[in-house]
Structures are given as C-alpha cells and as structure tokens.
Motif scaffolding. Structure first.
Motif, PDB file in Angstrom:
ATOM      1  N   SER A 128       0.822  -1.304   0.019  1.00  0.00           N
ATOM      2  CA  SER A 128      -0.177   0.172   0.043  1.00  0.00           C
ATOM      3  C   SER A 128       1.014   1.256  -0.097  1.00  0.00           C
ATOM      4  CB  SER A 128      -0.922  -0.069   1.227  1.00  0.00           C
ATOM      5  OG  SER A 128      -0.217   0.152   2.379  1.00  0.00           O
ATOM      6  N   GLN A 129       0.406   2.443   0.103  1.00  0.00           N
ATOM      7  CA  GLN A 129       0.875   3.837   0.000  1.00  0.00           C
ATOM      8  C   GLN A 129       1.802   3.844   1.313  1.00  0.00           C
ATOM      9  OE1 GLN A 129      -2.039   6.597  -0.557  1.00  0.00           O
ATOM     10  NE2 GLN A 129      -1.991   6.562  -2.954  1.00  0.00           N
ATOM     11  N   VAL A 130       1.390   2.987   2.482  1.00  0.00           N
ATOM     12  CA  VAL A 130       2.143   3.215   3.653  1.00  0.00           C
ATOM     13  C   VAL A 130       2.987   1.933   3.981  1.00  0.00           C
ATOM     14  CG1 VAL A 130       0.202   4.523   4.558  1.00  0.00           C
ATOM     15  CG2 VAL A 130       0.146   2.176   4.908  1.00  0.00           C
ATOM     16  N   GLY A 131       3.395   1.441   2.935  1.00  0.00           N
ATOM     17  CA  GLY A 131       4.091   0.284   3.042  1.00  0.00           C
ATOM     18  C   GLY A 131       3.462  -1.126   2.902  1.00  0.00           C
ATOM     19  N   PRO A 132       4.489  -2.425   3.136  1.00  0.00           N
ATOM     20  CA  PRO A 132       3.511  -3.511   3.001  1.00  0.00           C
ATOM     21  C   PRO A 132       2.593  -4.057   4.413  1.00  0.00           C
ATOM     22  CG  PRO A 132       5.813  -3.691   2.777  1.00  0.00           C
ATOM     23  CD  PRO A 132       5.489  -2.267   3.241  1.00  0.00           C
ATOM     24  N   LEU A 133       1.565  -4.514   3.754  1.00  0.00           N
ATOM     25  CA  LEU A 133       0.408  -4.553   5.089  1.00  0.00           C
ATOM     26  C   LEU A 133       0.100  -5.948   4.950  1.00  0.00           C
ATOM     27  CD1 LEU A 133      -1.866  -1.456   4.291  1.00  0.00           C
ATOM     28  CD2 LEU A 133      -0.059  -1.786   5.955  1.00  0.00           C
ATOM     29  N   THR A 134      -0.528  -6.728   6.034  1.00  0.00           N
ATOM     30  CA  THR A 134      -1.020  -7.931   5.828  1.00  0.00           C
ATOM     31  C   THR A 134      -2.422  -7.805   6.700  1.00  0.00           C
ATOM     32  OG1 THR A 134       1.187  -9.235   5.963  1.00  0.00           O
ATOM     33  CG2 THR A 134      -0.766 -10.308   6.744  1.00  0.00           C
ATOM     34  N   VAL A 135      -3.313  -8.438   6.064  1.00  0.00           N
ATOM     35  CA  VAL A 135      -4.793  -8.174   6.651  1.00  0.00           C
ATOM     36  C   VAL A 135      -5.159  -9.711   6.951  1.00  0.00           C
ATOM     37  CG1 VAL A 135      -7.094  -7.484   5.949  1.00  0.00           C
ATOM     38  CG2 VAL A 135      -5.198  -6.377   4.884  1.00  0.00           C
ATOM     39  N   HIS A 136      -5.658  -9.921   8.362  1.00  0.00           N
ATOM     40  CA  HIS A 136      -6.173 -10.952   8.747  1.00  0.00           C
ATOM     41  C   HIS A 136      -7.461 -11.081   8.973  1.00  0.00           C
ATOM     42  CE1 HIS A 136      -1.724 -11.857  10.047  1.00  0.00           C
ATOM     43  NE2 HIS A 136      -1.947 -10.613  10.125  1.00  0.00           N
ATOM     44  N   ALA A 137      -8.055 -12.273   8.759  1.00  0.00           N
ATOM     45  CA  ALA A 137      -9.399 -12.366   9.132  1.00  0.00           C
ATOM     46  C   ALA A 137      -9.652 -13.605  10.174  1.00  0.00           C
ATOM     47  CB  ALA A 137     -10.348 -12.898   7.830  1.00  0.00           C
ATOM     48  N   VAL A 138      -9.796 -13.634  11.187  1.00  0.00           N
ATOM     49  CA  VAL A 138      -9.894 -14.732  12.113  1.00  0.00           C
ATOM     50  C   VAL A 138     -11.425 -14.953  12.780  1.00  0.00           C
ATOM     51  CG1 VAL A 138      -8.779 -15.347  14.290  1.00  0.00           C
ATOM     52  CG2 VAL A 138      -7.473 -13.749  12.736  1.00  0.00           C
ATOM     53  N   THR A 139     -11.980 -16.175  12.635  1.00  0.00           N
ATOM     54  CA  THR A 139     -13.254 -16.316  13.067  1.00  0.00           C
ATOM     55  C   THR A 139     -12.850 -17.605  14.345  1.00  0.00           C
ATOM     56  OG1 THR A 139     -14.000 -16.062  11.046  1.00  0.00           O
ATOM     57  CG2 THR A 139     -15.344 -17.304  12.615  1.00  0.00           C
ATOM     58  N   PRO A 140     -13.278 -17.331  15.588  1.00  0.00           N
ATOM     59  CA  PRO A 140     -13.222 -18.526  16.488  1.00  0.00           C
ATOM     60  C   PRO A 140     -14.248 -19.662  15.941  1.00  0.00           C
ATOM     61  CG  PRO A 140     -13.979 -16.548  17.383  1.00  0.00           C
ATOM     62  CD  PRO A 140     -13.967 -16.146  15.916  1.00  0.00           C
ATOM     63  N   ARG A 141     -13.591 -20.543  16.130  1.00  0.00           N
ATOM     64  CA  ARG A 141     -14.338 -22.090  15.783  1.00  0.00           C
ATOM     65  C   ARG A 141     -15.534 -22.514  16.933  1.00  0.00           C
ATOM     66  NH1 ARG A 141     -11.399 -25.789  12.481  1.00  0.00           N
ATOM     67  NH2 ARG A 141     -12.477 -27.275  13.146  1.00  0.00           N
ATOM     68  N   ALA A 142     -15.802 -21.394  17.617  1.00  0.00           N
ATOM     69  CA  ALA A 142     -16.818 -21.764  18.648  1.00  0.00           C
ATOM     70  C   ALA A 142     -18.252 -22.137  17.984  1.00  0.00           C
ATOM     71  CB  ALA A 142     -17.346 -20.729  19.409  1.00  0.00           C
ATOM     72  N   ASP A 143     -18.713 -21.519  17.064  1.00  0.00           N
ATOM     73  CA  ASP A 143     -20.019 -21.633  16.519  1.00  0.00           C
ATOM     74  C   ASP A 143     -20.010 -23.003  15.395  1.00  0.00           C
ATOM     75  OD1 ASP A 143     -21.085 -19.494  17.189  1.00  0.00           O
ATOM     76  OD2 ASP A 143     -20.313 -18.273  15.498  1.00  0.00           O
ATOM     77  N   VAL A 144     -18.743 -23.337  14.882  1.00  0.00           N
ATOM     78  CA  VAL A 144     -18.425 -24.648  14.188  1.00  0.00           C
ATOM     79  C   VAL A 144     -18.727 -25.798  15.048  1.00  0.00           C
ATOM     80  CG1 VAL A 144     -16.999 -25.885  12.906  1.00  0.00           C
ATOM     81  CG2 VAL A 144     -17.205 -23.727  12.336  1.00  0.00           C
ATOM     82  N   THR A 145     -17.916 -25.681  16.324  1.00  0.00           N
ATOM     83  CA  THR A 145     -17.852 -26.521  17.521  1.00  0.00           C
ATOM     84  C   THR A 145     -19.325 -26.811  17.775  1.00  0.00           C
ATOM     85  OG1 THR A 145     -15.520 -25.927  18.230  1.00  0.00           O
ATOM     86  CG2 THR A 145     -16.976 -27.108  19.504  1.00  0.00           C
ATOM     87  N   ARG A 146     -20.089 -25.746  18.083  1.00  0.00           N
ATOM     88  CA  ARG A 146     -21.321 -26.190  18.609  1.00  0.00           C
ATOM     89  C   ARG A 146     -22.161 -26.776  17.859  1.00  0.00           C
ATOM     90  NH1 ARG A 146     -20.667 -20.807  21.319  1.00  0.00           N
ATOM     91  NH2 ARG A 146     -21.425 -19.847  19.181  1.00  0.00           N
ATOM     92  N   SER A 147     -22.201 -26.331  16.359  1.00  0.00           N
ATOM     93  CA  SER A 147     -22.842 -27.253  15.387  1.00  0.00           C
ATOM     94  C   SER A 147     -22.547 -28.635  15.376  1.00  0.00           C
ATOM     95  CB  SER A 147     -22.889 -26.406  14.034  1.00  0.00           C
ATOM     96  OG  SER A 147     -23.328 -25.184  14.032  1.00  0.00           O
ATOM     97  N   VAL A 148     -21.379 -28.956  15.292  1.00  0.00           N
ATOM     98  CA  VAL A 148     -20.862 -30.136  15.306  1.00  0.00           C
ATOM     99  C   VAL A 148     -21.053 -31.021  16.543  1.00  0.00           C
ATOM    100  CG1 VAL A 148     -18.892 -31.562  15.301  1.00  0.00           C
ATOM    101  CG2 VAL A 148     -18.770 -29.810  13.678  1.00  0.00           C
ATOM    102  N   GLN A 149     -21.330 -30.201  17.622  1.00  0.00           N
ATOM    103  CA  GLN A 149     -21.699 -30.929  18.867  1.00  0.00           C
ATOM    104  C   GLN A 149     -23.009 -31.277  18.904  1.00  0.00           C
ATOM    105  OE1 GLN A 149     -20.159 -28.227  22.071  1.00  0.00           O
ATOM    106  NE2 GLN A 149     -18.213 -29.435  22.147  1.00  0.00           N
ATOM    107  N   ALA A 150     -23.945 -30.354  18.479  1.00  0.00           N
ATOM    108  CA  ALA A 150     -25.433 -30.559  18.308  1.00  0.00           C
ATOM    109  C   ALA A 150     -25.622 -31.777  17.374  1.00  0.00           C
ATOM    110  CB  ALA A 150     -25.981 -29.465  17.834  1.00  0.00           C
ATOM    111  N   LEU A 151     -24.998 -31.686  16.303  1.00  0.00           N
ATOM    112  CA  LEU A 151     -25.147 -33.074  15.145  1.00  0.00           C
ATOM    113  C   LEU A 151     -24.854 -34.311  15.880  1.00  0.00           C
ATOM    114  CD1 LEU A 151     -25.610 -34.144  12.665  1.00  0.00           C
ATOM    115  CD2 LEU A 151     -23.286 -33.549  11.842  1.00  0.00           C
ATOM    116  N   THR A 152     -23.697 -34.251  16.678  1.00  0.00           N
ATOM    117  CA  THR A 152     -23.131 -35.498  17.363  1.00  0.00           C
ATOM    118  C   THR A 152     -24.095 -35.910  18.522  1.00  0.00           C
ATOM    119  OG1 THR A 152     -20.852 -34.923  16.831  1.00  0.00           O
ATOM    120  CG2 THR A 152     -21.201 -36.354  18.899  1.00  0.00           C
ATOM    121  N   GLY A 153     -24.525 -35.112  19.270  1.00  0.00           N
ATOM    122  CA  GLY A 153     -25.500 -35.399  20.118  1.00  0.00           C
ATOM    123  C   GLY A 153     -26.936 -36.053  19.818  1.00  0.00           C
TER     124      GLY A 153
END
Length: 201
Positions: A128-153
């Motif tokens: 970018s105009q201010v130099g090299p940048l790194t953009v991160h998108a981070v999503t907790p797996r909590a929602d995925v874990t809850r869905s998988v646990q509901a299916l397992t149950g």
C-alpha cells in the motif's frame, strides 16, 4: 447379527457425516473470509486511506447501509479483522492493538480467548501507500464446534434407535419366517414309537 452389522455401519457413517459437516462449515467460513479479505485488499491497493478501516462499528454500519448493504452481520458476522503494518500507526489514528501487535479493524473488540476450540484464520498481503500490509480474518471455531456437537448429540440419540429398530424388525421377520420350522420341530419331538402314523406339518 443384523443389529451388529447395522450398528457398525451407522457408526462409521455417523463419524464420516460429522467429519464432512465440520469440514464443510470450516470451508464455508474460510471462503466467506477470503471474499472479505479480497475486498479489503482491493480497497487498500487502490490507495484509499487505511484509516477508513479503523472506523467504529456504528460508522461502518451507516456506510454499508448507504452502499446498499442492509445487515452488518452479513459483512462482519463473528469474524475479527486485523491488519499488520508499521505505517498505519503514523496515519494519525489511535488504533486498538491485540497481544500480537495487530491493529483491530472496524472498531471491534479484541478476539475472544481460544478456550481450546481454535480459530479459522485467513491472511492476505499487499503493498500500500504506507508500505507492506498483511490483513487477517480470524473466526473463532466456537460456532462450528457448537454445530458439530449438536449434530453429534442428535446422532447419539438417533443411531441407537435405528439399531434397535433394525434388530427388532429382523427379530420379528426371522421369527415369522422360521415359525413353520419351529412347528415341524415341535411335532417331531412329540412323535414316539406309538405315534409313528401321525404326520409332520
């Protein structure tokens, strides 16, 4: 035998189903994050001020609504966006910085604790105009874990019911099928030297 065969088959199928659902949910989250990162990288690469990404959530919602996006959750959801780049700190904005030195975007709060469930993370680098940048998108797996646990149950309830149903049906069908044989066996046992003239059904 039928119960064991059906039980083993359903157990393997249930395990594969859980793994497939988990992988699908993770891939969906990662794809959504990649789309968001692509848009951010395009904005930054076109020379727009990185400080535009450091607005509050209310300002962002107002801008998105003005641009035709009615629901902020469609854009942010449960994903947290960060950016690395020393040049951003010289842009006059007082950013929120996490424990890894990444700047939190969109005025969001810091990422919640891991709690042993992990995160789904995607990154993109750009110049970018201010130099090299790194953009991160981070999503907790909590929602995925809850869905998988509901299916397992649910599978823990459904699979045993299916196994018992299959075993019960096999027991009834086998009993009716073998009923004539049982009648023949009982009649043969009743025969003796004095009743040799009687017939076996």
């Amino acid at each position: 035998i039928v119960g064991v065969v059906v039980g083993v088959t359903l157990l393997m199928g249930g395990y594969l189903l859980v793994q497939w659902v988990e992988a699908t949910l993770v891939n969906d989250v990662r794809s959504r994050n990649d789309v968001a990162l692509t848009s951010m990288v395009r904005v930054l690469s076109e020379g727009q001020l990185p400080s535009e990404l450091l607005v509050s959530q209310e300002d962002l919602e107002r801008r998105l609504q003005a641009g035709g996006v009615s629901d902020l959750n469609d854009v942010l959801g449960s994903t947290f966006f960060y950016i690395d780049g020393a040049g951003l700190r010289a842009s006059g904005v007082n950013p929120v910085v996490d424990d890894q030195g990444r700047i939190v975007l969109f005025g969001r709060s810091l990422l919640p604790p891991d709690e042993g469930k992990g995160y789904i993370e995607s990154t993109r680098g750009l110049n970018s105009q201010v130099g090299p940048l790194t953009v991160h998108a981070v999503t907790p797996r909590a929602d995925v874990t809850r869905s998988v646990q509901a299916l397992t149950g649910a599978l823990f309830v459904v699979l045993p019911a299916l196994v018992f149903s299959a075993g019960g049906m096999a027991w009834v069908v086998a009993g009716r099928t073998l009923a004539p044989v049982s009648a023949m066996s009982r009649r043969v046992r009743e025969l003796s030297a004095t009743t040799l003239d009687e017939r076996v059904p």
